[in-house]
Design a protein around this motif. Structure first.
Motif, PDB file in Angstrom:
ATOM      1  N   ALA A   1      -2.306  -1.639  -2.128  1.00 23.14           N
ATOM      2  CA  ALA A   1      -2.247  -2.942  -2.801  1.00 23.14           C
ATOM      3  C   ALA A   1      -3.486  -3.106  -3.669  1.00 23.14           C
ATOM      4  O   ALA A   1      -4.569  -2.620  -3.328  1.00 23.14           O
ATOM      5  N   ARG A   2      -3.321  -3.772  -4.787  1.00 25.46           N
ATOM      6  CA  ARG A   2      -4.457  -4.103  -5.657  1.00 25.46           C
ATOM      7  C   ARG A   2      -4.570  -5.623  -5.721  1.00 25.46           C
ATOM      8  O   ARG A   2      -3.578  -6.332  -5.871  1.00 25.46           O
ATOM      9  N   SER A   3      -5.800  -6.106  -5.586  1.00 27.03           N
ATOM     10  CA  SER A   3      -6.074  -7.528  -5.760  1.00 27.03           C
ATOM     11  C   SER A   3      -7.322  -7.673  -6.609  1.00 27.03           C
ATOM     12  O   SER A   3      -8.015  -6.692  -6.885  1.00 27.03           O
ATOM     13  N   TYR A   4      -7.598  -8.898  -7.000  1.00 28.53           N
ATOM     14  CA  TYR A   4      -8.731  -9.156  -7.885  1.00 28.53           C
ATOM     15  C   TYR A   4      -9.564 -10.300  -7.334  1.00 28.53           C
ATOM     16  O   TYR A   4      -9.043 -11.230  -6.730  1.00 28.53           O
ATOM     17  N   SER A   5     -10.865 -10.203  -7.570  1.00 27.23           N
ATOM     18  CA  SER A   5     -11.766 -11.330  -7.374  1.00 27.23           C
ATOM     19  C   SER A   5     -12.032 -11.852  -8.778  1.00 27.23           C
ATOM     20  O   SER A   5     -12.793 -11.260  -9.544  1.00 27.23           O
ATOM     21  N   ASN A   6     -11.353 -12.939  -9.117  1.00 30.27           N
ATOM     22  CA  ASN A   6     -11.409 -13.456 -10.475  1.00 30.27           C
ATOM     23  C   ASN A   6     -12.752 -14.125 -10.724  1.00 30.27           C
ATOM     24  O   ASN A   6     -13.176 -14.974  -9.966  1.00 30.27           O
ATOM     25  N   LEU A   7     -13.407 -13.754 -11.805  1.00 28.79           N
ATOM     26  CA  LEU A   7     -14.722 -14.300 -12.130  1.00 28.79           C
ATOM     27  C   LEU A   7     -14.684 -15.181 -13.372  1.00 28.79           C
ATOM     28  O   LEU A   7     -15.728 -15.497 -13.934  1.00 28.79           O
ATOM     29  N   ALA A   8     -13.507 -15.599 -13.786  1.00 27.12           N
ATOM     30  CA  ALA A   8     -13.381 -16.362 -15.029  1.00 27.12           C
ATOM     31  C   ALA A   8     -14.167 -17.657 -14.996  1.00 27.12           C
ATOM     32  O   ALA A   8     -14.639 -18.125 -16.015  1.00 27.12           O
ATOM     33  N   GLY A   9     -14.344 -18.252 -13.842  1.00 30.60           N
ATOM     34  CA  GLY A   9     -15.061 -19.522 -13.762  1.00 30.60           C
ATOM     35  C   GLY A   9     -16.492 -19.399 -13.314  1.00 30.60           C
ATOM     36  O   GLY A   9     -17.158 -20.401 -13.090  1.00 30.60           O
ATOM     37  N   GLU A  10     -17.024 -18.198 -13.206  1.00 31.51           N
ATOM     38  CA  GLU A  10     -18.368 -18.031 -12.662  1.00 31.51           C
ATOM     39  C   GLU A  10     -19.461 -18.586 -13.548  1.00 31.51           C
ATOM     40  O   GLU A  10     -20.567 -18.794 -13.103  1.00 31.51           O
TER      41      GLU A  10
ATOM     42  N   GLU B   1     -13.403  -8.410 -10.538  1.00 28.73           N
ATOM     43  CA  GLU B   1     -13.604  -7.298  -9.619  1.00 28.73           C
ATOM     44  C   GLU B   1     -12.229  -6.828  -9.146  1.00 28.73           C
ATOM     45  O   GLU B   1     -11.379  -7.643  -8.816  1.00 28.73           O
ATOM     46  N   GLU B   2     -12.018  -5.500  -9.140  1.00 26.60           N
ATOM     47  CA  GLU B   2     -10.747  -4.933  -8.685  1.00 26.60           C
ATOM     48  C   GLU B   2     -10.909  -4.413  -7.269  1.00 26.60           C
ATOM     49  O   GLU B   2     -11.895  -3.736  -6.963  1.00 26.60           O
ATOM     50  N   ASN B   3      -9.948  -4.717  -6.423  1.00 25.48           N
ATOM     51  CA  ASN B   3      -9.972  -4.261  -5.039  1.00 25.48           C
ATOM     52  C   ASN B   3      -8.704  -3.472  -4.762  1.00 25.48           C
ATOM     53  O   ASN B   3      -7.605  -4.011  -4.830  1.00 25.48           O
ATOM     54  N   ASP B   4      -8.854  -2.174  -4.468  1.00 26.26           N
ATOM     55  CA  ASP B   4      -7.715  -1.322  -4.129  1.00 26.26           C
ATOM     56  C   ASP B   4      -7.732  -1.063  -2.627  1.00 26.26           C
ATOM     57  O   ASP B   4      -8.700  -0.518  -2.102  1.00 26.26           O
ATOM     58  N   LEU B   5      -6.653  -1.458  -1.948  1.00 28.37           N
ATOM     59  CA  LEU B   5      -6.520  -1.297  -0.501  1.00 28.37           C
ATOM     60  C   LEU B   5      -5.603  -0.122  -0.197  1.00 28.37           C
ATOM     61  O   LEU B   5      -4.511  -0.020  -0.764  1.00 28.37           O
ATOM     62  N   PHE B   6      -6.052   0.736   0.702  1.00 29.78           N
ATOM     63  CA  PHE B   6      -5.241   1.827   1.248  1.00 29.78           C
ATOM     64  C   PHE B   6      -5.244   1.641   2.759  1.00 29.78           C
ATOM     65  O   PHE B   6      -6.318   1.510   3.362  1.00 29.78           O
ATOM     66  N   GLU B   7      -4.061   1.626   3.371  1.00 29.93           N
ATOM     67  CA  GLU B   7      -3.993   1.347   4.813  1.00 29.93           C
ATOM     68  C   GLU B   7      -2.879   2.153   5.461  1.00 29.93           C
ATOM     69  O   GLU B   7      -1.785   2.268   4.919  1.00 29.93           O
ATOM     70  N   LEU B   8      -3.187   2.712   6.635  1.00 33.08           N
ATOM     71  CA  LEU B   8      -2.200   3.369   7.504  1.00 33.08           C
ATOM     72  C   LEU B   8      -2.221   2.607   8.817  1.00 33.08           C
ATOM     73  O   LEU B   8      -3.297   2.377   9.384  1.00 33.08           O
ATOM     74  N   GLY B   9      -1.035   2.210   9.314  1.00 38.22           N
ATOM     75  CA  GLY B   9      -1.042   1.409  10.529  1.00 38.22           C
ATOM     76  C   GLY B   9       0.197   1.565  11.373  1.00 38.22           C
ATOM     77  O   GLY B   9       1.171   2.206  10.982  1.00 38.22           O
ATOM     78  N   ALA B  10       0.103   0.956  12.553  1.00 38.66           N
ATOM     79  CA  ALA B  10       1.212   0.988  13.510  1.00 38.66           C
ATOM     80  C   ALA B  10       1.259  -0.325  14.264  1.00 38.66           C
ATOM     81  O   ALA B  10       0.222  -0.965  14.504  1.00 38.66           O
ATOM     82  N   LYS B  11       2.483  -0.722  14.639  1.00 43.96           N
ATOM     83  CA  LYS B  11       2.718  -1.901  15.468  1.00 43.96           C
ATOM     84  C   LYS B  11       3.718  -1.511  16.544  1.00 43.96           C
ATOM     85  O   LYS B  11       4.786  -0.996  16.243  1.00 43.96           O
ATOM     86  N   ILE B  12       3.350  -1.777  17.798  1.00 39.17           N
ATOM     87  CA  ILE B  12       4.222  -1.445  18.922  1.00 39.17           C
ATOM     88  C   ILE B  12       4.389  -2.691  19.780  1.00 39.17           C
ATOM     89  O   ILE B  12       3.409  -3.361  20.118  1.00 39.17           O
TER      90      ILE B  12
END
Length: 185
Positions: free
Chosen positions: A98-107, A124-135
């Protein structure tokens, strides 16, 4: 009895020539869908589109004359995708990006002494990589969750210790770890 010298009082001084105003607007739409390839394997994907605008007005603190209005707009697209494997109804395994952003337009609002210095900051760009399990155990009353994750941040911003301005370092930063959980009962 409190020591009156321990908490000295300071006079608060107001400058009637110092006027500031800011407005921000965030408009967003998103779409998400899950597609099943087999009874056990699916993909969950989506995207969020944002338009963020911000305006800042201030006055010269010596003369009271209005400064030019500062405006900035960012258009952001945040995709996400997860590959999901559910071999039985009480186990789920997944891989996510997933990619998300920390928007700085109002800083620029945070630095009224030199507001124009921050109007050109990229999000700021944030790229998330995740491997997971739910049991799920005990007929759903107890769960076990675990994930390995890594977040890579680009266009990172730091505060200049001398001027107080935000500075785009363009450094890549990384946070990674493990998350474990035992929800239920």
């Amino acid at each position: 009895i409190a020591n009156p010298n321990f908490f000295p009082s300071y006079a608060v001084v107001s400058n009637p020539l110092d006027k500031r105003s800011s407005d921000g607007l965030n408009l967003a739409v998103f779409a998400s869908d899950r597609i099943w390839f087999t009874d056990q394997i699916s993909i969950l994907g989506g995207v969020r589109l944002d338009k963020y605008t911000s305006d800042f007005t201030s006055t010269n603190t010596t003369t009271g004359i209005p400064n030019p209005t500062l405006s900035t707009t960012n258009y952001l697209a945040s995709p996400k995708a997860s590959l999901i494997w559910e071999p039985v109804n009480w186990q789920t395994y997944y891989a996510t990006y997933a990619r998300s952003y920390s928007n700085l337009a109002g800083e620029f609002v945070t630095n009224a002494l030199n507001p124009i210095a921050n109007t050109t900051l990229e999000p700021e760009e944030n790229d998330l990589f995740e491997l997971g399990a739910k049991i799920s155990l005990l007929n759903g009353r107890l769960g076990l969750t675990g994930a390995l994750f890594r977040v890579d941040k680009g266009n990172s911003v730091q505060t200049d210790p001398t001027t107080g301005d935000l500075v785009q370092t363009n450094e890549n930063q990384r946070v990674q770890g493990v998350e474990l959980g035992v929800p239920g009962l």
